[in-house]
Design a protein around this motif. Sequence first.
Motif, PDB file in Angstrom:
ATOM      1  N   ALA A  51       0.811  -1.025   0.207  1.00  0.00           N
ATOM      2  CA  ALA A  51       0.029  -0.272  -0.055  1.00  0.00           C
ATOM      3  C   ALA A  51       0.961   1.477   0.156  1.00  0.00           C
ATOM      4  O   ALA A  51       0.226   2.347  -0.970  1.00  0.00           O
ATOM      5  N   VAL A  52       2.372   1.056   1.212  1.00  0.00           N
ATOM      6  CA  VAL A  52       2.759   2.115   1.141  1.00  0.00           C
ATOM      7  C   VAL A  52       3.496   2.716  -1.269  1.00  0.00           C
ATOM      8  O   VAL A  52       3.591   3.578  -1.038  1.00  0.00           O
ATOM      9  N   LEU A  53       3.827   1.557  -1.403  1.00  0.00           N
ATOM     10  CA  LEU A  53       4.352   1.781  -1.883  1.00  0.00           C
ATOM     11  C   LEU A  53       3.812   2.508  -2.946  1.00  0.00           C
ATOM     12  O   LEU A  53       3.873   3.209  -4.054  1.00  0.00           O
ATOM     13  N   VAL A  54       2.236   1.328  -3.630  1.00  0.00           N
ATOM     14  CA  VAL A  54       1.391   2.147  -4.631  1.00  0.00           C
ATOM     15  C   VAL A  54       1.061   3.329  -4.256  1.00  0.00           C
ATOM     16  O   VAL A  54       1.556   4.403  -5.370  1.00  0.00           O
ATOM     17  N   GLY A  55       1.049   3.308  -2.857  1.00  0.00           N
ATOM     18  CA  GLY A  55       0.496   5.096  -1.747  1.00  0.00           C
ATOM     19  C   GLY A  55       1.715   5.943  -3.229  1.00  0.00           C
ATOM     20  O   GLY A  55       1.190   7.232  -3.707  1.00  0.00           O
ATOM     21  N   LEU A  56       3.016   5.762  -2.377  1.00  0.00           N
ATOM     22  CA  LEU A  56       4.336   6.691  -3.488  1.00  0.00           C
ATOM     23  C   LEU A  56       3.934   6.969  -4.546  1.00  0.00           C
ATOM     24  O   LEU A  56       4.319   8.922  -5.126  1.00  0.00           O
ATOM     25  N   SER A  57       4.186   6.204  -5.337  1.00  0.00           N
ATOM     26  CA  SER A  57       4.155   6.128  -6.466  1.00  0.00           C
ATOM     27  C   SER A  57       2.923   6.973  -7.328  1.00  0.00           C
ATOM     28  O   SER A  57       3.257   7.786  -7.764  1.00  0.00           O
ATOM     29  N   VAL A  58       1.480   6.644  -6.327  1.00  0.00           N
ATOM     30  CA  VAL A  58       0.723   7.441  -6.984  1.00  0.00           C
ATOM     31  C   VAL A  58       0.918   8.633  -6.548  1.00  0.00           C
ATOM     32  O   VAL A  58       0.435   9.957  -8.087  1.00  0.00           O
ATOM     33  N   ALA A  59       1.463   8.828  -5.235  1.00  0.00           N
ATOM     34  CA  ALA A  59       1.584  10.982  -5.578  1.00  0.00           C
ATOM     35  C   ALA A  59       2.432  11.076  -5.905  1.00  0.00           C
ATOM     36  O   ALA A  59       2.514  12.292  -6.498  1.00  0.00           O
ATOM     37  N   ALA A  60       3.907  10.431  -6.249  1.00  0.00           N
ATOM     38  CA  ALA A  60       4.724  10.994  -7.092  1.00  0.00           C
ATOM     39  C   ALA A  60       4.039  11.434  -8.091  1.00  0.00           C
ATOM     40  O   ALA A  60       4.692  12.651  -9.150  1.00  0.00           O
ATOM     41  N   TYR A  61       3.662  10.318  -9.178  1.00  0.00           N
ATOM     42  CA  TYR A  61       2.570  10.569 -10.779  1.00  0.00           C
ATOM     43  C   TYR A  61       1.602  12.170 -10.447  1.00  0.00           C
ATOM     44  O   TYR A  61       2.177  12.898 -11.162  1.00  0.00           O
ATOM     45  N   ALA A  62       1.585  12.272  -9.112  1.00  0.00           N
ATOM     46  CA  ALA A  62       0.229  13.118  -9.059  1.00  0.00           C
ATOM     47  C   ALA A  62       1.344  14.373  -8.857  1.00  0.00           C
ATOM     48  O   ALA A  62       0.563  15.208  -9.797  1.00  0.00           O
ATOM     49  N   THR A  63       1.899  14.522  -7.915  1.00  0.00           N
ATOM     50  CA  THR A  63       2.601  15.247  -7.566  1.00  0.00           C
ATOM     51  C   THR A  63       3.676  16.145  -8.879  1.00  0.00           C
ATOM     52  O   THR A  63       3.606  17.412  -9.448  1.00  0.00           O
ATOM     53  N   LYS A  64       3.558  15.166 -10.374  1.00  0.00           N
ATOM     54  CA  LYS A  64       4.780  15.829 -11.264  1.00  0.00           C
ATOM     55  C   LYS A  64       3.472  15.826 -11.368  1.00  0.00           C
ATOM     56  O   LYS A  64       3.843  17.447 -12.471  1.00  0.00           O
ATOM     57  N   LEU A  96       0.271  17.422 -11.340  1.00  0.00           N
ATOM     58  CA  LEU A  96       0.863  18.694 -10.800  1.00  0.00           C
ATOM     59  C   LEU A  96       1.624  19.863 -11.156  1.00  0.00           C
ATOM     60  O   LEU A  96       1.066  21.327 -11.017  1.00  0.00           O
ATOM     61  N   ALA A  97       2.705  19.784 -10.908  1.00  0.00           N
ATOM     62  CA  ALA A  97       4.104  20.496 -10.073  1.00  0.00           C
ATOM     63  C   ALA A  97       3.858  21.392 -11.766  1.00  0.00           C
ATOM     64  O   ALA A  97       4.503  22.200 -12.245  1.00  0.00           O
ATOM     65  N   GLN A  98       3.419  20.247 -13.169  1.00  0.00           N
ATOM     66  CA  GLN A  98       4.038  20.286 -14.662  1.00  0.00           C
ATOM     67  C   GLN A  98       2.671  21.814 -14.932  1.00  0.00           C
ATOM     68  O   GLN A  98       2.765  22.641 -15.731  1.00  0.00           O
ATOM     69  N   ARG A  99       1.443  21.352 -14.374  1.00  0.00           N
ATOM     70  CA  ARG A  99       0.249  22.697 -14.457  1.00  0.00           C
ATOM     71  C   ARG A  99       0.664  23.864 -14.546  1.00  0.00           C
ATOM     72  O   ARG A  99       0.380  24.534 -14.286  1.00  0.00           O
ATOM     73  N   LYS A 100       1.364  23.404 -12.642  1.00  0.00           N
ATOM     74  CA  LYS A 100       1.948  25.070 -11.723  1.00  0.00           C
ATOM     75  C   LYS A 100       2.944  25.598 -12.911  1.00  0.00           C
ATOM     76  O   LYS A 100       2.668  26.761 -13.441  1.00  0.00           O
ATOM     77  N   ALA A 101       3.664  24.670 -13.248  1.00  0.00           N
ATOM     78  CA  ALA A 101       4.227  25.515 -14.193  1.00  0.00           C
ATOM     79  C   ALA A 101       3.748  25.827 -15.546  1.00  0.00           C
ATOM     80  O   ALA A 101       4.320  27.124 -15.749  1.00  0.00           O
TER      81      ALA A 101
END
Lengths: 910, 234
Positions: free
Chosen positions: A884-897, A899-904
């Motif tokens: 769960a932690v691994l999946v969560g982390l990868s999802v979070a990483a993907y999502a933040t990426k 989001l960051a792209q959109r913000k940029a």
Amino acid sequence: MSGHCVHVIRVISFLLLFKSSFCLYEDQIGKFDWRQRFIGKLKFSVLDSKSNVKKIFVATEENVVAALSMKTGELTWRQVLEKGPQGEIKFMHADSEVITVSGNGPFIVRGWNLANGYSHFEWNSFNDADEPHENVLWTYHHGKLYKVVMLDSQQVARIISYNVRSGGQLAAYTVNIPGFSRKCKAIGINLVCLSNNGELKGVTVVNSQFFNLDVSAETKGANCDLLSVDSSSDLPVLAIGCKQSKLLVAIKDNTFKALSETVPISAGVSVTQHVSGTHLIVLSKQIDGVIKVNGKVLETDQPVEDIQSSFQSSSPFSDIETSNSLCTLRRDRSVYCQILLSTVDHSIIFAQTSSKIMWTREEALANIISVELVDLPVSDIEAAIEKEFDNKEAPVDIGVPSGFVGMFLRRLTSQLLQLKSLLLTVVSLGESVEKNGLEVDLVRDEFGLHKLIVAVTSVGKLYGIDNLSGNVVWQKYLGEMETYKSIDKPVVSFYVQRTSRHLPYPAQCFILGKHKASDESMVYTFNPINGQPIGDGLHRLGYRAVQSLLLHFVDDQFLKGVLLLDSKGGLHVHPESQTALVSEHAKSIFFFTANSESGLLVGYTLAHSSLEKLVASEVWRIQLSHKITGLMSKSPLERVHSQGRVLGDRSVLYKYINPNLVAVMTQAEDPIHKNVLSIYLIDVVSGSIVFSIVHKRATEPIHLVHSENWIVYTYFSDKSRRTEIGALELYEGKTQSNTSAFSSVASFDSPIVERQAFILPAGIEAMKETITEKGITSKHILVGLNSGGILEIPWMFLDPRRPLGDIREEGVIPYMPELPLPAESIINYNQTLHRVRAIHTAPSGLESTCLVFIYGLDLFYTRVAPSKTFDVLKEDFDYLLITAVLVGLSVAAYATKRLAQRKALKQAWK
Amino acid sequence: MFNSVMNREKCIFVTLFSYLFIIGFVQCSESDYDGPMSITLYHALNLDSEPHWESRGHMTVQNAASGYVTSHQSPLDVESTRRLKVLSDKDSFYRLKAVVKTSQGREVNFLTFVKACALVESQLKDYLTVSVDHEGSVVGVSQSTALSSCASAATEKLPSNFLTTVEFKPIEQGPVPDTASYIQKLEREREARERGETKDNRSFLAKYWMYIIPIVLFVVLSGASNPEGAGPAR
């Protein structure tokens, strides 16, 4: 300030060490371990017909009184009496309670509760000064226990009757038995003696009434003996056993009645009640591994058809020694019997006529003398893969050219096999395992935790035991072979000549024993996985071997040879085909012999051998002045990972690791110092005494463990009345004489010996060190306590360098004379083990884990991890959480990426 | 990384049969090693498996405890020197027999050996270690050489006399649990603690100022570097 800190650190490290003892969680009980309880060879038995829960009461040669469940053969209760002659059971009787007489001097009479084995009463019967300790007979009749003492100087029997519960003496009188020999038996209320001229004389102990029987001509003579016959009826029956046959004699109304025909000596006979006051004789005999049972009426000699039956099982039965039976009449007037049989290989068999074997107990396992843990072979699929990479075998194996075509074909077949097995497991998830039973299970696992325990018992029966379940996989009785005796213990030479790692050759084991009838040695070579003989199987050697030696090199079939020295000084190699190979290595083969009685040790070399003839020539000789009582070499499997030890000043103290070092113990009775224990450390190649140490007033039990560069031994100190542990540690010094190899012949100055002694507040029955694959894991010492526990002591506690002062070194705890006995360090928790004979340790495939097999009256198997299981995930490892932690982390990483792209992007538009 | 020890000479011993070579030895109960004893040395310079013993010398031990030994060893003749060199070239063993005769006339044989090449390269300088048990009986005699291994250096000339050093190695006393000094240590620690407690009656701050100051400093510093905390002051 710093002193304060050091103190804190010391306390913490000490606490941590205590914590690192290995406790088991409650839900882990029985997960890695199993215990089996045994009773030993059957001596007396009573089939209980009265209680609701049917039981069999037994007393055994191992001084055990027990009740077995008739249905399953499991122990209902068990009482282990004193060890050795003090606990030897002389008599057993069971009706309202089980009564036993044991001991040999003062006799101890005990009464046990039928249902739970609790002690009801206990009293002692002392012998008068003129009474011999042997030749005392016991019998029980109507609440009275009769003690019959044969006073052979006067040809008189003294009879004393006791109240069985209180031990109060009721009467004492003597009976004259003119012309009696020592062959007497007390049975029921009768004392029966067989005279030398073949006359059977009986006397009733109650009223001294005599009766006689002149037995038939063939049973006359000095070769005959009186044998008791188990009877579940009130009719006293005994047998006159001669060379070939035995004659049954019943005592009825103060007369003897002999049976018309004789019974073969190897048949089991028992008597039981039958209809209308008649009695049944049940005969059982082993023919070609099958037990045949038949019966007849004692009074009329009429055979009873119903009883006739034959029993067989997967492994052949051996000859029957004793039998006991209980017959009942069914409603349809047919008779059916329950028969308890004890065979010469110490098995106990319980069967029902017209049905089958109910259960068997392998009581030979109560007397294991030698054990090896053997690796299991790889599965067929893995074998195919291994074959694929084994180029050497290619031309022999398939017969196709070993070019790329052949290789390609083999790869294809092995991959097809893999695919097939994958499909099978997917389709029938584990069903295939169930279907094929044991055979499929016996394959090597990835961690090397699954092994086969090959055990040699004192009676000459071999067992293969699955170490995970404790089930007996195979058994083999070597009837002709018996064990040797060394320092009052039965021994056999038992070697693993080839492990199962060398496909396609099967694993091979070697046992050297003694032929029963002659002085010759016998050898049995077999496959430890299935017990089947390899090569000659069991065969006689034609000479008496006095020393055997497993060679340290293998031939082209990966087989280690065994070198045998015969009593005339000749050398033999087994198998003989290795003789040339041995003469090649002759320069590096040394061996020695030791005579425990005279204390003489002699070392030999094969260096003077020629290619044609192997010669052992004497090169050293040590004459110890006392009896050798123990001899301990290092385990040949042992590896030492660390060559030195880092001191406080960062310099290295190098260990003295001599693989040829053997610890020899001698014990002497000294008029001044009482018992003197000496320990000599002898290099058995060069024959030099490296170190010797003496302890005065040190007595049995003495145990010694020898490993790496240390020796730990225990003894009972007569002076301080406590068990003490001595520890010796050998160091070469600050420099190492030879960094790559150790040579005994290239001598150097004697090692530095560190020594220290400790107190262990417990009695010790056995001791052994743990062993692991690469020797990285720290060593622990397993100590079998006489309270039935197995204590695990970290070697760190026995370190002779434990300082008394403030000298600090890494990983050294301050000296404390008394060793702690924490309950968490008892590896068998509440599973008490009686009479532990030895502890066997073996490495597993995991570096952290050591497999432990403890044998004695009980068997116990477990595994220990001295440095904790650092190479395995914990049992309760949370796979779900980590996923769960691994999946969560990868999802979070993907999502933040994202989001960051959109913000940029947004910022770029601003 | 250090790895497992490789050993050139292997001796894998497993079982010991008690009935081996039953030699009826009558052990004298009184120590017969108190008086002077003599050690007669024989050596074998032949290559065969059966040793051919030749006399090498004789030693008289006045007293094993003091280690005072007078020795007389006959010099090696030319033939013996040649045979010793042959042994050395063939990498064979030089075997030595020591017959220990006690003051009571009891004789015990001991055998020992060294590599002939090591003896040659040590220029016949060797050591005899005589191990003695708690009663003073000799239990083993073992020979070692000055140079322990053979460098296969060519030795041109050998001295004609052995230079032998005899060492006595008595059995050592076993350790006993050291309860007395442990109790003493505990006593000392207890005393030190009592002394420490009576002396140390400073206040909490006085005792632990070295822990408190860094924490206070840390808090203050981290507060100062925080711009929001410093904001209102501006």
